[in-house]
Design a protein around this motif. Structure first.
Motif, PDB file in Angstrom:
ATOM      1  N   ALA A  36     -12.814  20.120  42.363  1.00  0.00           N
ATOM      2  CA  ALA A  36     -11.739  21.251  42.202  1.00  0.00           C
ATOM      3  C   ALA A  36     -12.884  22.098  42.213  1.00  0.00           C
ATOM      4  CB  ALA A  36     -11.630  21.269  40.203  1.00  0.00           C
ATOM      5  N   GLY A  37     -12.819  23.346  42.650  1.00  0.00           N
ATOM      6  CA  GLY A  37     -14.002  24.162  43.315  1.00  0.00           C
ATOM      7  C   GLY A  37     -15.407  24.309  44.278  1.00  0.00           C
ATOM      8  N   MET A  38     -15.026  23.099  44.368  1.00  0.00           N
ATOM      9  CA  MET A  38     -15.868  22.616  45.660  1.00  0.00           C
ATOM     10  C   MET A  38     -16.093  24.153  47.164  1.00  0.00           C
ATOM     11  SD  MET A  38     -14.856  19.429  47.994  1.00  0.00           S
ATOM     12  CE  MET A  38     -16.403  19.601  49.053  1.00  0.00           C
ATOM     13  N   PHE A  39     -14.817  24.464  47.012  1.00  0.00           N
ATOM     14  CA  PHE A  39     -14.584  25.633  47.754  1.00  0.00           C
ATOM     15  C   PHE A  39     -14.863  27.072  47.530  1.00  0.00           C
ATOM     16  CE2 PHE A  39     -12.617  21.968  50.448  1.00  0.00           C
ATOM     17  CZ  PHE A  39     -13.253  22.038  51.280  1.00  0.00           C
ATOM     18  N   GLY A  40     -15.096  26.905  45.713  1.00  0.00           N
ATOM     19  CA  GLY A  40     -15.199  28.069  44.958  1.00  0.00           C
ATOM     20  C   GLY A  40     -13.378  28.465  44.259  1.00  0.00           C
ATOM     21  N   ARG A  41     -13.521  29.416  44.092  1.00  0.00           N
ATOM     22  CA  ARG A  41     -12.517  29.434  42.861  1.00  0.00           C
ATOM     23  C   ARG A  41     -11.286  31.056  43.085  1.00  0.00           C
ATOM     24  NH1 ARG A  41     -13.292  26.498  39.630  1.00  0.00           N
ATOM     25  NH2 ARG A  41     -15.317  25.591  38.506  1.00  0.00           N
ATOM     26  N   THR A  42     -10.921  30.379  44.131  1.00  0.00           N
ATOM     27  CA  THR A  42     -10.125  31.810  45.281  1.00  0.00           C
ATOM     28  C   THR A  42      -8.963  30.972  45.330  1.00  0.00           C
ATOM     29  OG1 THR A  42     -10.479  31.583  46.892  1.00  0.00           O
ATOM     30  CG2 THR A  42     -11.731  33.321  45.889  1.00  0.00           C
ATOM     31  N   GLU A  43      -7.908  31.910  45.492  1.00  0.00           N
ATOM     32  CA  GLU A  43      -6.553  30.935  45.993  1.00  0.00           C
ATOM     33  C   GLU A  43      -6.721  29.696  47.469  1.00  0.00           C
ATOM     34  OE1 GLU A  43      -2.365  32.165  47.583  1.00  0.00           O
ATOM     35  OE2 GLU A  43      -2.864  33.426  46.203  1.00  0.00           O
ATOM     36  N   ALA A  44      -7.315  31.063  48.907  1.00  0.00           N
ATOM     37  CA  ALA A  44      -7.761  30.490  50.010  1.00  0.00           C
ATOM     38  C   ALA A  44      -8.493  28.922  48.941  1.00  0.00           C
ATOM     39  CB  ALA A  44      -8.287  30.925  50.585  1.00  0.00           C
ATOM     40  N   ALA A  45      -9.830  29.172  48.180  1.00  0.00           N
ATOM     41  CA  ALA A  45     -10.594  27.716  48.340  1.00  0.00           C
ATOM     42  C   ALA A  45      -9.274  26.330  47.539  1.00  0.00           C
ATOM     43  CB  ALA A  45     -11.630  27.993  47.713  1.00  0.00           C
ATOM     44  N   ALA A  46      -8.279  26.796  46.872  1.00  0.00           N
ATOM     45  CA  ALA A  46      -7.591  25.668  46.261  1.00  0.00           C
ATOM     46  C   ALA A  46      -6.605  25.307  47.314  1.00  0.00           C
ATOM     47  CB  ALA A  46      -6.700  26.496  45.076  1.00  0.00           C
ATOM     48  N   ASN A  47      -6.068  26.265  47.695  1.00  0.00           N
ATOM     49  CA  ASN A  47      -5.354  25.582  49.566  1.00  0.00           C
ATOM     50  C   ASN A  47      -6.442  25.232  50.271  1.00  0.00           C
ATOM     51  OD1 ASN A  47      -2.941  26.957  48.867  1.00  0.00           O
ATOM     52  ND2 ASN A  47      -3.878  28.657  50.085  1.00  0.00           N
ATOM     53  N   ALA A  48      -7.824  24.672  50.985  1.00  0.00           N
ATOM     54  CA  ALA A  48      -8.766  23.790  51.506  1.00  0.00           C
ATOM     55  C   ALA A  48      -8.926  23.016  50.434  1.00  0.00           C
ATOM     56  CB  ALA A  48     -10.338  25.018  51.432  1.00  0.00           C
ATOM     57  N   GLU A  49      -8.934  22.855  48.944  1.00  0.00           N
ATOM     58  CA  GLU A  49      -9.094  22.028  48.328  1.00  0.00           C
ATOM     59  C   GLU A  49      -8.395  20.433  48.448  1.00  0.00           C
ATOM     60  OE1 GLU A  49      -9.713  23.251  44.497  1.00  0.00           O
ATOM     61  OE2 GLU A  49     -11.768  23.977  45.302  1.00  0.00           O
ATOM     62  N   ALA A  50      -6.739  21.435  48.439  1.00  0.00           N
ATOM     63  CA  ALA A  50      -6.072  20.690  48.337  1.00  0.00           C
ATOM     64  C   ALA A  50      -5.730  20.405  50.006  1.00  0.00           C
ATOM     65  CB  ALA A  50      -4.554  21.836  48.874  1.00  0.00           C
ATOM     66  N   LEU A  51      -5.744  21.127  51.386  1.00  0.00           N
ATOM     67  CA  LEU A  51      -5.919  20.262  51.961  1.00  0.00           C
ATOM     68  C   LEU A  51      -6.810  19.089  52.684  1.00  0.00           C
ATOM     69  CD1 LEU A  51      -5.598  23.673  54.615  1.00  0.00           C
ATOM     70  CD2 LEU A  51      -3.608  21.862  54.603  1.00  0.00           C
ATOM     71  N   ALA A  52      -8.795  19.525  52.476  1.00  0.00           N
ATOM     72  CA  ALA A  52      -9.229  18.616  52.213  1.00  0.00           C
ATOM     73  C   ALA A  52      -8.738  17.286  51.435  1.00  0.00           C
ATOM     74  CB  ALA A  52     -10.805  19.431  51.484  1.00  0.00           C
ATOM     75  N   TYR A  53      -7.876  17.421  50.762  1.00  0.00           N
ATOM     76  CA  TYR A  53      -7.958  16.368  50.186  1.00  0.00           C
ATOM     77  C   TYR A  53      -6.995  15.323  50.774  1.00  0.00           C
ATOM     78  CZ  TYR A  53      -6.187  13.733  46.369  1.00  0.00           C
ATOM     79  OH  TYR A  53      -5.857  12.124  45.204  1.00  0.00           O
TER      80      TYR A  53
END
Length: 105
Positions: A36-53
């Motif tokens: 969590a937070g590896m791409f930052g703390r924005t909504e786009a970062a949360a989406n990127a984290e979900a895709l990466a996961y």
């Protein structure tokens, strides 16, 4: 029928060698987690984290599946090499004894 038993056995060994590489890759991939937070703390970062996961999980599953498949191939080709080798030796021994090789009708 001609079968290159040595080549079949080498193929089996290559399949087993590939399973070792897959195992190492899987262990390496498993040691790295999407956090969590590896791409930052924005909504786009949360989406990127979900895709990466999801991609990370798919890759781990794919490595597991490839490992299973190559293990199956290695086991079966080793069995074929053994069976053909035994049949070859049995035929050779029969010919050396001066007998005939039984052929299925």
């Amino acid at each position: 029928m001609y079968a290159d038993i040595d080549r079949i056995a080498r193929g089996s060994n290559h399949a087993y060698g590939a399973t070792d590489h897959l195992h190492e890759a899987h262990n390496h991939l498993r040691s790295v987690e999407v956090s969590a937070g590896m791409f930052g703390r924005t909504e786009a970062a949360a989406n990127a984290e979900a895709l990466a996961y999801r991609a990370h999980e798919r890759h781990k599953r794919a490595l597991d599946e490839h490992h299973r498949n190559l293990t199956w191939i290695g086991e079966n080709t080793a069995g074929v090499a053994t069976t053909l080798g035994e049949a070859d030796h049995a035929g050779r021994d029969t010919v050396r004894r001066g007998g005939s090789v039984d052929r299925p009708e």
